[in-house]
Structure formats: C-alpha cells, structure tokens
Design a protein around this motif. Sequence first.
Motif, short mmCIF file in Angstrom:
data_model
loop_
_atom_site.label_atom_id
_atom_site.label_comp_id
_atom_site.label_asym_id
_atom_site.label_seq_id
_atom_site.Cartn_x
_atom_site.Cartn_y
_atom_site.Cartn_z
N ILE A 6 1.27 88.22 22.89
CA ILE A 6 2.18 87.14 22.52
C ILE A 6 3.61 87.64 22.74
CG2 ILE A 6 2.97 85.63 20.66
CD1 ILE A 6 0.11 85.91 19.47
N VAL A 7 4.29 87.02 23.68
CA VAL A 7 5.65 87.42 24.04
C VAL A 7 6.62 86.57 23.25
CG1 VAL A 7 7.30 87.74 25.92
CG2 VAL A 7 4.84 88.03 26.35
N GLY A 8 7.18 87.14 22.20
CA GLY A 8 8.11 86.43 21.33
C GLY A 8 7.59 86.29 19.92
N ALA A 9 8.33 86.82 18.95
CA ALA A 9 7.90 86.80 17.55
C ALA A 9 8.63 85.71 16.76
CB ALA A 9 8.14 88.16 16.90
N GLY A 10 8.95 84.61 17.46
CA GLY A 10 9.55 83.47 16.78
C GLY A 10 8.48 82.60 16.13
N LEU A 11 8.83 81.36 15.82
CA LEU A 11 7.91 80.47 15.12
C LEU A 11 6.63 80.21 15.90
CD1 LEU A 11 10.07 77.71 13.38
CD2 LEU A 11 8.45 79.28 12.28
N PHE A 12 6.77 79.85 17.17
CA PHE A 12 5.58 79.52 17.96
C PHE A 12 4.65 80.73 18.04
CE2 PHE A 12 2.85 78.77 21.54
CZ PHE A 12 2.68 77.39 21.61
N GLY A 13 5.19 81.87 18.43
CA GLY A 13 4.36 83.07 18.58
C GLY A 13 3.74 83.52 17.27
N GLY A 54 22.45 80.71 13.24
CA GLY A 54 22.80 79.33 12.93
C GLY A 54 21.94 78.75 11.83
N ALA A 55 22.42 77.68 11.23
CA ALA A 55 21.74 77.07 10.09
C ALA A 55 20.36 76.54 10.48
CB ALA A 55 22.59 75.94 9.53
N HIS A 56 19.36 76.87 9.69
CA HIS A 56 18.01 76.36 9.91
C HIS A 56 17.53 75.71 8.60
CE1 HIS A 56 18.16 78.83 13.52
NE2 HIS A 56 17.14 78.14 13.95
N ILE A 57 17.47 74.39 8.63
CA ILE A 57 17.07 73.61 7.46
C ILE A 57 15.76 72.93 7.80
CG2 ILE A 57 17.73 71.73 5.92
CD1 ILE A 57 20.71 72.47 7.15
N PHE A 58 14.72 73.26 7.06
CA PHE A 58 13.41 72.73 7.38
C PHE A 58 13.28 71.30 6.87
CE2 PHE A 58 8.91 72.16 7.64
CZ PHE A 58 8.53 72.96 8.70
N HIS A 59 12.78 70.42 7.73
CA HIS A 59 12.56 69.03 7.32
C HIS A 59 11.44 68.44 8.16
CE1 HIS A 59 14.74 67.42 10.92
NE2 HIS A 59 15.35 68.58 10.82
N THR A 60 10.62 67.60 7.54
CA THR A 60 9.51 66.98 8.26
C THR A 60 8.98 65.78 7.47
OG1 THR A 60 7.34 67.37 9.27
CG2 THR A 60 7.77 68.49 7.19
N TYR A 346 14.51 71.05 23.37
CA TYR A 346 15.01 71.36 22.04
C TYR A 346 14.00 70.88 21.00
CZ TYR A 346 17.74 71.78 17.86
OH TYR A 346 18.14 72.15 16.60
N TYR A 347 13.57 71.80 20.13
CA TYR A 347 12.63 71.46 19.08
C TYR A 347 13.26 71.71 17.71
CZ TYR A 347 8.38 71.50 22.06
OH TYR A 347 7.40 71.23 22.98
N ASP A 348 12.96 70.85 16.75
CA ASP A 348 13.16 71.21 15.35
C ASP A 348 12.01 72.14 14.94
OD1 ASP A 348 15.50 69.78 14.88
OD2 ASP A 348 14.40 67.92 14.48
N MET A 349 12.19 72.83 13.82
CA MET A 349 11.19 73.83 13.41
C MET A 349 9.80 73.23 13.20
SD MET A 349 13.36 76.29 10.84
CE MET A 349 14.28 74.94 10.11
N HIS A 350 9.75 72.08 12.56
CA HIS A 350 8.43 71.49 12.29
C HIS A 350 7.73 71.09 13.59
CE1 HIS A 350 10.95 67.89 12.66
NE2 HIS A 350 9.85 67.18 12.85
N GLN A 351 8.53 70.75 14.61
CA GLN A 351 7.95 70.39 15.90
C GLN A 351 7.38 71.62 16.61
OE1 GLN A 351 11.58 68.55 17.29
NE2 GLN A 351 10.69 66.50 17.15
#
Length: 368
Positions: A6-13, A54-60, A346-351
């Motif tokens: 898995i290349v990338g330890a962000g949300l998707f990975g 940058g600001a990351h505010i979770f919403h869904t 561009y994705y929001d976190m929940h997406q």
Amino acid sequence: MYDYLIVGAGLFGSVFAYEAKRRGKTCLVIDKRNHIGGNVYNEEIAGINVHKYGAHIFHTNNKKIWDYVNSFVEFNRYTNAPIANYNGELYNLPFNMNTFNKLWGIITPEQAKQKIEEQRKAAGITDPKNLEEQAISLVGTDIYEKLIKGYTEKQWGRSAKDLPAFIIKRLPVRFTYDNNYFNDKYQGIPIGGYNVMIEKMLEGVEVRTDVDFFEERESFEKLANKIVYTGMIDQYFDYQHGILDYRSLQFETKVLDIDNYQGNAVVNYTDKETPYTRIIEHKHFEFGTQDKTVITEEYPTEWQQGDEPYYPINDDKNNETYKKYKALADNESNVIFGGRLATYKYYDMHQVIGSALTTVEKELGDLG
C-alpha cells in the motif's frame, strides 16, 4: 511476499490496510513522509493538536461511515461555523440571516430574498459562463464582491472570470439564523486528534515511513501480489501524457503567548490585499483551555513539481489528460488506484473512506 503493498499511509491506504488485515491478508504500508495519516496528520505543539496540512473537519450524512470512524475513536461535538473578515468587517458563514443582517440591516428572510433578487436582475445574468457570473446569479453583487471574489481568486490564483462556474454551484445560502457551515447530520473532530484514528487502523500492520516508492520501485513491486497506489497517477505512469496541475498550500504556524487569538477555529480573509486565505486557531477544534494558542496562516500557491499537491485543477485540459491516465490505470490488473491523487479528484474525508470501503468490498468481499 505480502498480499498488498500500500503506497501511502493516508485515509484511503489506512482503511484498506485495516480491512485487508481483518480478512487475513498481509500488507506493507509505505509513505514518503516521516509520519502516517497523510494530510489528516496532527502535530502536537504546546499541548495542542495542530492540523499540519490545513483544517480537517469531519462531516457526513452517512451513518455507516460515521459509526465506522467512531469505532476507532470518539468524535467530539465541534460544529464548523467560520467567520469571514473583509477589511475588518466580520460576517458569518455560510451566507445566512446573520450575514444578511450585518450586510444590509434587514431582519426577515423575505427582505433578504428581495435584496438578492434585485441584484441578480440588475446583473442581467441568465446563463452563467464562469464563476463570477455563477456567484452573482446565486447571491447578488454585494456578497460576491465582499465575501467571494477576493477569497476565491487567492485560492485559485486566477481571475474569477477565468474559473469554471461549477466550482461554486453548491454555494450554501440559508434564510435562517444558522451558522453551521455543513448541512450534514454528523460532524466533529476526533478526541485526541486524527492520529489516534489512523494508529488504530494501522495497528498490527507493517508500516515504513520516510520511504519513496519511486526510488526503489522495482524492488517494491516484487514484494507483493498487488499494489494499492494512492499517489499522483501521472507520476505512476512517468508523466507520459503530461503533468496534471494542482494548487498547493504553504502554512505559517505560530505559537502565541495568549490563550485566545481570534475566538474561532476558522476565520477566512476575503479581501484581496491580505495574502493568506484564512487563519486556523487549532485549540478551538477541541475546545482547548491551554495557556497558549497556536495559529496557522494558510497561503495558496502555484504548484510546482516537488510541492505538495492539494487541489486538482479540474478544468477541461487537465480532465482530458486525466482520462488518458485513467485508461492506463484500467489496464493495470495488479494495481488498485485510490484516493484523491490517484483519481485526480477532490474528496472530503468521508468520501475517501467510503471509496476505500467500496474498493475493499469489490476486491475482497463484504465482511459484514
């Protein structure tokens, strides 16, 4: 051999690694940064969780995804209610009755609607061709000039007349006294920061940071049966169809020897003279009571190769280039492309999380 590199330890990975591990698969996660979490990473400064990228505010509105993230960490009750500062005049965002009252002195929704309609008609725009025309047709000239034009042109580095109308088609406008920026049912910040959530997702998974996939590509490709790639799609294919464009950001973070700088987590600077678009005061995301405070000024910049890519520029030219890379990606039987950089979106976190879960189920089946 691993089942997945898995290349990338962000949300998707991280979501993919967690779900693959649950299904008995072995994963190696690598990231070129010196930390996990991608852009949701928090850095602790003066006892405050600072949103480093940058600001990351979770919403869904998706209860399944809200329950999913809360299974890793409890979220607080933070509600995003940004303030706009136009040359020292303060307005509530999104545009609502508080905004209209401050701007025009009106007190009823009917008065606000009449004022906007008057300005729409005066502008004479029937078929908006660009962002400026679209904004004026939605909210009139006063709001556009004070609260949209300067901020948007700083954000994108282009005249609003040269930006596509679709960027602003979903502009939130409310005829109620409601300062909640998002319409989503669920909203908050992880208690203790996003790192807590990502660490839980990657618990028991082998992770290597400070590792660049492209510097050791051949050896990494031999380590796993399949690759989950979350980096820039044009870089994966060695830019053979050209370079995709982004906007980038620079952050100036300061520790201040006061307990409260601006009284709000997010203040947007909508005039064109102020060089930054907004100031984030991080402690307010978690209702902090520390003696000091940490603020971050956010400066949009033109992206150059080597900079962090934040916002894809989805104009006609770049979208056509991406289609060519997407065709190449579709022919890669042992590579899964996911996340904002690999899909040039561009994705929001929940997406991102929803996309990762869908990908996992398609690849490995539903675990229930």
